[in-house]
Scaffold this motif. Structure first.
Motif, PDB file in Angstrom:
ATOM      1  N   LEU A  20       0.746  -1.282   0.116  1.00  0.00           N
ATOM      2  CA  LEU A  20       0.050  -0.062  -0.076  1.00  0.00           C
ATOM      3  C   LEU A  20       0.773   1.180   0.018  1.00  0.00           C
ATOM      4  O   LEU A  20       0.255   2.360  -0.227  1.00  0.00           O
ATOM      5  CB  LEU A  20      -0.977   0.052   1.273  1.00  0.00           C
ATOM      6  CG  LEU A  20      -2.045  -1.020   1.331  1.00  0.00           C
ATOM      7  CD1 LEU A  20      -2.729  -1.051   2.573  1.00  0.00           C
ATOM      8  CD2 LEU A  20      -3.081  -0.850  -0.002  1.00  0.00           C
ATOM      9  N   ASP A  21       2.128   1.294   0.528  1.00  0.00           N
ATOM     10  CA  ASP A  21       2.874   2.384   0.470  1.00  0.00           C
ATOM     11  C   ASP A  21       3.188   3.203  -0.797  1.00  0.00           C
ATOM     12  O   ASP A  21       3.576   4.259  -0.941  1.00  0.00           O
ATOM     13  CB  ASP A  21       4.264   1.919   1.092  1.00  0.00           C
ATOM     14  CG  ASP A  21       5.113   2.986   1.684  1.00  0.00           C
ATOM     15  OD1 ASP A  21       4.500   3.780   2.445  1.00  0.00           O
ATOM     16  OD2 ASP A  21       6.177   3.301   1.539  1.00  0.00           O
ATOM     17  N   ARG A  22       2.650   2.544  -1.864  1.00  0.00           N
ATOM     18  CA  ARG A  22       3.024   3.026  -3.228  1.00  0.00           C
ATOM     19  C   ARG A  22       2.088   4.379  -3.592  1.00  0.00           C
ATOM     20  O   ARG A  22       2.347   4.993  -4.575  1.00  0.00           O
ATOM     21  CB  ARG A  22       3.153   2.093  -4.409  1.00  0.00           C
ATOM     22  CG  ARG A  22       1.781   1.468  -4.513  1.00  0.00           C
ATOM     23  CD  ARG A  22       2.028   0.303  -5.457  1.00  0.00           C
ATOM     24  NE  ARG A  22       0.634  -0.664  -5.556  1.00  0.00           N
ATOM     25  CZ  ARG A  22      -0.193  -0.372  -6.549  1.00  0.00           C
ATOM     26  NH1 ARG A  22       0.127   0.439  -7.462  1.00  0.00           N
ATOM     27  NH2 ARG A  22      -1.289  -1.395  -6.305  1.00  0.00           N
ATOM     28  N   PHE A  23       1.103   4.382  -2.626  1.00  0.00           N
ATOM     29  CA  PHE A  23      -0.047   5.456  -2.993  1.00  0.00           C
ATOM     30  C   PHE A  23       0.586   6.597  -2.453  1.00  0.00           C
ATOM     31  O   PHE A  23       0.956   6.518  -1.250  1.00  0.00           O
ATOM     32  CB  PHE A  23      -1.316   4.909  -2.262  1.00  0.00           C
ATOM     33  CG  PHE A  23      -1.851   3.751  -3.063  1.00  0.00           C
ATOM     34  CD1 PHE A  23      -2.573   4.096  -4.309  1.00  0.00           C
ATOM     35  CD2 PHE A  23      -1.851   2.553  -2.597  1.00  0.00           C
ATOM     36  CE1 PHE A  23      -3.246   2.946  -4.943  1.00  0.00           C
ATOM     37  CE2 PHE A  23      -2.376   1.452  -3.055  1.00  0.00           C
ATOM     38  CZ  PHE A  23      -2.996   1.676  -4.324  1.00  0.00           C
ATOM     39  N   ALA A  25      -0.954   9.277  -1.378  1.00  0.00           N
ATOM     40  CA  ALA A  25      -1.683   9.925  -0.090  1.00  0.00           C
ATOM     41  C   ALA A  25      -1.059   9.682   1.064  1.00  0.00           C
ATOM     42  O   ALA A  25      -1.270  10.474   2.044  1.00  0.00           O
ATOM     43  CB  ALA A  25      -3.130   9.597  -0.176  1.00  0.00           C
ATOM     44  N   GLN A  41      -3.884   2.986   5.713  1.00  0.00           N
ATOM     45  CA  GLN A  41      -2.604   2.031   5.537  1.00  0.00           C
ATOM     46  C   GLN A  41      -2.221   1.109   6.791  1.00  0.00           C
ATOM     47  O   GLN A  41      -1.954  -0.153   6.437  1.00  0.00           O
ATOM     48  CB  GLN A  41      -1.434   2.821   5.039  1.00  0.00           C
ATOM     49  CG  GLN A  41      -0.112   1.802   4.427  1.00  0.00           C
ATOM     50  CD  GLN A  41       1.111   2.787   4.295  1.00  0.00           C
ATOM     51  OE1 GLN A  41       1.143   4.013   4.399  1.00  0.00           O
ATOM     52  NE2 GLN A  41       2.057   2.195   3.741  1.00  0.00           N
TER      53      GLN A  41
END
Length: 171
Positions: A20-23, A25, A41
């Protein structure tokens, strides 16, 4: 066994959080970025992973035979989870971080698991599946909110982090 499974759940959570860290926000900075990362996250992933241990491996066990066992088993899952997570933080950031987390993050994981475990224990002995689901969802929501608030304070990088002590103390 549940403590060990909680540690495995910590590995699963880390992998999901990494994905999820690639988003963008979650990297916005400031309190908004901290809240996004905390409430989307980190907190839901970690609380769901701790819960999954009990639902997948303990729920039907004949030793889960009273409501308080929800607290015991979720607490054990959280201890394994927090232990592994703290070791990772010590390896990455040093023993000082580990000592600080021993008084903040580890109790937070256990306290949110105890809250969730109370609801899971009640759900285990509820005859109606809708009520079971509602109880687990309510416990998860409360744990998620507490955990998200904690992480937002930690990630804020501001004086708001000082609110951690009353938050953990209040729990």
């Amino acid at each position: 066994k549940v403590i060990g499974l909680g540690a495995v759940a910590g590995i699963v959570a880390a992998l999901v959080e990494l994905g999820l860290d690639r988003f963008p926000a979650f990297h916005a900075g400031g309190i908004a970025g901290a809240a996004a990362a905390s409430f989307i996250q980190v907190a839901p992933v970690e609380e769901l992973c701790k819960l999954a241990v009990v639902l997948l491996f303990v729920w039907k066990n004949p030793n889960f035979n009273e409501e308080n066992d929800g607290i015991v088993y979720l607490g054990a899952s959280a201890i394994g989870f927090a232990l592994l997570e703290n070791i990772a933080y010590v390896v990455d950031a040093g023993i000082g971080t580990g000592i600080l987390r021993a008084f903040t993050a580890i109790p937070l994981h256990v306290f949110t698991a105890v809250v969730l475990g109370l609801f899971v224990g009640r759900a285990r002995f509820e005859s109606r599946s809708e009520t079971r689901t509602a109880l687990i969802a309510a416990g998860l929501a409360i744990a998620w909110l507490i955990h998200g608030a904690y992480d937002t304070l930690v990630m804020s990088g501001s004086a708001l982090a000082l609110l951690l002590l009353p938050l953990v103390g209040g729990l």
